[in-house]
Design an enzyme around this catalytic site. Sequence first.
Site, PDB file in Angstrom:
ATOM      1  CD  GLU A 215      -2.786  -1.247  -0.069  1.00  0.00           C
ATOM      2  OE1 GLU A 215      -3.147  -0.213  -0.434  1.00  0.00           O
ATOM      3  OE2 GLU A 215      -3.545  -2.336  -0.020  1.00  0.00           O
ATOM      4  CB  CYS A 249      -1.638   7.617   1.540  1.00  0.00           C
ATOM      5  SG  CYS A 249      -3.076   6.589   2.180  1.00  0.00           S
TER       6      CYS A 249
END
Length: 465
Positions: A215, A249
């Site tokens: 990720e 993010c």
Amino acid sequence: MSDNENRFLQTLPERQREELLRQGSPSSEMRKKQLLKLKNIIVEREKELTDALFSDLGKPAFESFSSELAVLLNEIDYVCKHLNRWNRSTSARYLKLGYVEVFRKKRHPHGSVLIIGSWNYPVQLTLMPVIGAIAGGNSCIIKPSEYAPATAELLKEIINQAFPLEQLHVVTGDSKIASQLTSAPFDLIFFTGSGQTGKLVADQAAKQLTPVILELGGKNPCILDETGFSSATVRDIVWGKFLNAGQTCIAPDTLFVHRSVYEKTLDEISTVLSDFYGEQPQTSGDYGRICTDAHFQKVVDFIGQGTVRHGGAYDSADRFIAPTVLTDIEPGSPVLEEEIFGPVLPVIPYTDLNSLLSSGSLQRDALTGYIFSTDKRRIEQFNGYMRSSTISVNQVIHHAASPHIAFGGVGQSGYGAYHGKAGFLAFSYEKTSVRTYHYLRFSGKFPPYSERNMKALKKLRKRIL
């Protein structure tokens, strides 16, 4: 690191695998029991967790609860509600020429899983994959980020006290410890962090053919056209960008605004920032800090690459960077090429969506893409252009908190997905048991082969194969 410490790290996966083999794959009820224990820890230690997050990131208690703890609690509730159904075996029966074939499918745990967390949401991004791993029936070794030391040490204390080493165990330390762990014989590695470090993790895991879920990040584009402009829209965008001091993010990285509403948008952004954090945001109790000195300097360097329309102040001693809006940025500037991951928002005018999409200014495989518009054609055009796993229309951030939506990257933003059922699937594999009941043997499948049997095969292939 001493030889004893190194041996301990290297033997952790085997110890957990041996326990799984001894006890067998945990039942759904046992997994839910572990998840509820984790939930109780989060609830009971809420104050300590929020204090640790404030120590590491200056994170307000409201943001700590809403973006970290509440998300985890909701995820546990959702997984516990559905786990019995997800973990149920399924079967199917097929009639073939000469036999009946019965398939029985069941999800099984990978075994011992390594989870490496990130520093920007050091509770949520460390424990969210743990929820999926437990749901899948695995044991976990958890490595929190050393860049959020207060949170890492607290997680180590509360997890290691509550769970036996053979179920969950937290290991703290720097990149050397992480390297030792990624070289250990785990059955699966889950990593959240930068693309550069993600490549190192994947390379290390490949040496042992250990599967990896990455990720990562990316420059999430945000488009605001003239049909999507409103004060409420700008308020949402500003909130999503400057939440956690921009260290998110999935934050809107760069805002592309239709030229007809460009100046209005800039004025509205300044108004909203003043409403949110006041004229002196450094004194606001609702605004966080940059996590590390190195990252602070990187974000500060971005500020000089354009005209400061709002903000621009910073204080290295406090790791404070004011919410900053940049305009008039030269093409090719690092702030337009690199992931910002901080409270600096470039605002770029555009005149035509076709030209913007064809310009190469947008990262197609970012973690997500945002568009604020009421024009269905433009929304579909943007959706078709982006390669990311999610597209958000007229909202930011919220989709990542939903257990109904798989969260993960594509291409440069990573691979693999989790949250909700996607997490259960990511941390388990499907095992199929095939049983055959013969009522007639078809000898033509054996050599020596004949033309006659070839004709029969072509005619009856769907019944034979």
